[in-house]
Design a protein around this motif. Structure first.
Motif, short mmCIF file in Angstrom:
data_model
loop_
_atom_site.label_atom_id
_atom_site.label_comp_id
_atom_site.label_asym_id
_atom_site.label_seq_id
_atom_site.Cartn_x
_atom_site.Cartn_y
_atom_site.Cartn_z
N LEU A 109 -12.67 -3.49 -0.17
CA LEU A 109 -12.04 -2.47 0.65
C LEU A 109 -12.21 -1.13 -0.06
N ARG A 110 -12.18 -0.04 0.68
CA ARG A 110 -12.46 1.27 0.10
C ARG A 110 -11.15 1.99 -0.26
N ARG A 113 -8.85 -2.60 -3.05
CA ARG A 113 -7.81 -3.24 -2.22
C ARG A 113 -6.45 -2.57 -2.38
N ALA A 116 -6.32 1.01 -0.81
CA ALA A 116 -6.37 0.90 0.65
C ALA A 116 -5.02 0.46 1.19
N GLU A 119 -2.39 3.35 1.12
CA GLU A 119 -2.58 4.34 2.18
C GLU A 119 -2.02 3.84 3.50
N VAL A 120 -2.32 2.59 3.84
CA VAL A 120 -1.84 2.02 5.10
C VAL A 120 -0.32 1.82 5.06
N ASN A 277 -11.06 -5.83 5.96
CA ASN A 277 -11.56 -4.47 5.72
C ASN A 277 -10.43 -3.48 5.97
N ASN A 278 -10.71 -2.20 5.74
CA ASN A 278 -9.68 -1.17 5.87
C ASN A 278 -9.12 -1.09 7.29
N ASP A 279 -10.01 -1.11 8.27
CA ASP A 279 -9.56 -0.99 9.66
C ASP A 279 -8.68 -2.17 10.06
N ALA A 282 -5.22 -1.77 8.59
CA ALA A 282 -4.42 -0.81 9.35
C ALA A 282 -3.92 -1.41 10.66
#
Length: 334
Positions: A109-110, A113, A116, A119-120, A277-279, A282
């Motif tokens: 993940l960007r 992990r 990321a 942030e979420v 993944n990041n998306d 979220a």
């Protein structure tokens, strides 16, 4: 000022179409009422224009303006002041249990992990203004980063401060992280109590069995949402240290005990998610946000200030002025 005015009966504005019709009627009527005198020459008459004769049109203008004001008054102009009172009828207490083991620095993940997730999770906290939230960190052991609090600035500051450190014992103690979170919520009087448990590994440390911890959650009426974090297959993960103390990365197989996480979620009435993944991560927090709704009672108070009265008074004044002028100054002309 004008933007705040609303009209209750806007259909009366159609009556304004009568004004141009009245103007046309007045012009035609005036031309027909003008007397004509035919003579061979007007040299014997002194040419002069009468100011009062031309000014008599003021009477019709006053009547027209008064009519426009009355039509506007019929449309009921008013301003409205809206005040809102919000009352939370049933809040939710939430504890976010975050895995901070070295594997959370994997770069599938960007940028990794853990970052990321932070942030979420910060966006998730912003979306829960009426709830209390706490943070628990765990790796080989667990501890409370922030007790449940309604002060979101404290929670977000603590979230930003979460980083991998070598002080906590290595490993992944899912049972310890869950039990510590349960301990934070067991005395809560909230109508709904929720734990969001996130990990990227398997339970390989700690002295509390995850199944025992989930039974405690059930006993205290706590719902657990579990999240397995990591891509499918191989991920660039820390595998050792360089001479300068930084991590050395290598490709490693992603291992998540999904069966255990699903069992915990099922037993406590929650739900299991997999974030690859990041998306997707979220989206998971958005879904949890929708599943756990806080009941909010909102009462709105409307204060209306009617504005038609000054228009009616002004229209009446103009009609009175017209009546006085018609029967005094312009009596001989109209």
């Amino acid at each position: 000022m004008l933007e705040s005015i609303q009209f209750l009966n806007k259909e009366f504005f159609w009556l304004l179409l009568l004004l141009p019709i009245a103007i046309v009627w007045y012009v035609l009527k005036h031309s027909k009422q003008t007397a004509e005198l035919k003579i061979s020459s007007i040299k014997g008459f002194k040419s002069s224009s009468s100011f009062w004769s031309n000014f008599r049109h003021l009477l019709f203008a006053l009547r027209l303006i008064a009519l426009a004001l009355l039509i506007t008054a019929l449309a009921r102009p008013r301003t409205v002041d809206v005040s809102t009172k919000t009352k939370t009828t049933s809040g939710i207490d939430i504890v976010m249990a975050i895995d901070v083991s070295a594997s959370m620095l994997a770069k599938d993940l960007r940028p990794n992990r853990l970052d990321a997730l932070k942030e979420v999770a910060a966006d998730f906290i912003d979306g829960r203004p009426n709830d209390r939230i706490g943070l628990v960190e765990y790796a080989g052991e667990a501890y409370t980063k922030t007790p449940i609090t309604s002060d979101k600035s404290i929670v977000k500051r603590s979230l930003r401060d979460i980083n991998y450190n070598s002080i906590i014992e290595g490993g992944t103690a899912i049972g310890m992280g869950l039990a510590t979170s349960v301990n934070r919520l067991k005395d809560s009087r909230a109508k709904s109590k929720v734990i969001i448990l996130l990990t990227d590994g398997v339970n390989n440390s700690g002295f509390i069995d995850p199944k025992i911890a989930s039974e405690l959650a059930v006993e205290y009426g706590i719902k657990v949402y579990t999240i397995g974090l990591g891509t499918n297959g191989m991920a660039l993960s820390p595998i050792g240290f360089n001479p300068n103390g930084s991590f050395r990365y290598g490709r490693m197989q992603v291992e998540i005990d999904e069966a255990l996480l699903k069992e915990i979620a099922l037993e406590t009435g929650g739900k299991y998610f997999r974030a690859t993944n990041n998306d997707k991560l979220a989206q998971i927090y958005e879904e949890i946000n929708k599943l756990e709704k806080t009941e909010v009672e909102e009462t709105k108070y409307y204060n209306y200030d009617e504005k038609y009265r000054p228009l009616v008074l002004l229209a009446g004044l103009l009609l009175l002025i017209e009546l006085v002028l018609r029967n005094t100054i312009f009596r001989s002309f109209v």
